[in-house]
Write an enzyme that holds these catalytic residues in place. Sequence first.
Site, short mmCIF file in Angstrom:
data_model
loop_
_atom_site.label_atom_id
_atom_site.label_comp_id
_atom_site.label_asym_id
_atom_site.label_seq_id
_atom_site.Cartn_x
_atom_site.Cartn_y
_atom_site.Cartn_z
N CYS A 45 0.84 -1.21 0.00
CA CYS A 45 0.00 0.00 0.00
C CYS A 45 0.87 1.25 0.00
O CYS A 45 1.57 1.54 0.98
CB CYS A 45 -0.92 -0.03 1.22
N CYS A 48 0.11 3.92 2.71
CA CYS A 48 0.50 3.40 4.03
C CYS A 48 1.94 3.77 4.36
O CYS A 48 2.30 3.98 5.52
CB CYS A 48 0.33 1.89 4.11
#
Length: 301
Positions: A45, A48
Amino acid sequence: MDLGQTTTAAAGANIFDVSEAEFMAKVIDASHETPVILDFWAPWCGPCKTLGPALEAAVNAAGGKVKLAKINVDENQGIAGQMRVQSIPTIFAFHKGQPVDGFQGALPQSEVDAFVTKIAAMHEEDGGLSDAIEAAEAMLEEGSVDDALETFAAILEEDPNAAAAFAGLAKCHVAKGDLDAAEAVLNGAPAEVVTNAAIEAVQAQIALAREAESAGPVDELRAKVAAEPANMEVKLELATALHGAGDVAGAVDVLLEAVRTDRDWNDAAAKTQLFKIFDALAPNDKIALDGRRKLSSILFA
């Protein structure tokens, strides 16, 4: 090593990885002592990798007033499903065993700092109001509804923005069967607290109670389901009646069977009703946890 997420060893006691098996102890139970921010992330991600370090820096700066628990969704899909995580990063904050705030997606460091500061502030002394709320919740659980109602009302006199007290007061009226009074309490809550998870849970309880008012007798509905096992409408009415009668687990079982029978019926009405019941329960409620796990097994089998 993934530079987007700090290792547990480097982070120390206030920042740590958590698995499904540890969720209750390290997040729900631990939040009774110190607020816990829960970060759903994955190594692949991109956002993230930005949000993770920002959260960690803010939590470290808070000096122990808040903790950060990180859940890798690839390794813990069950808890992600139970929390209805649709995308990552998704952040929840827990205090006193309840979700109190959250957001999705990466934010600038300044907004992350403000979020963490707000959650960390819950760790500060509040004149005993948190203890009073816990006491009132215990009274309600034990059936002392009038005592709980008086306590929640007194808390609101001290703190007119106490979302948990608004939710508790409304729950008292639900317990007394006065749904109009419960709705009036929530309608009187300040705009800044109406999206609080505790208030949204009571709103779900009220909606379920309203539905139960028009449901038929449980025994008659059981007989209809036995005679017409493919009749989805009767199954949903039985689930509504069971929930209204206090048999929450029974209602969940009927709805799970309805999803198994025809998950897409009436725009996935059975699944929608399940989520309404789960939303009305505490996040750590065994019925909700087991029900979400079983639903995930049915949907993704």
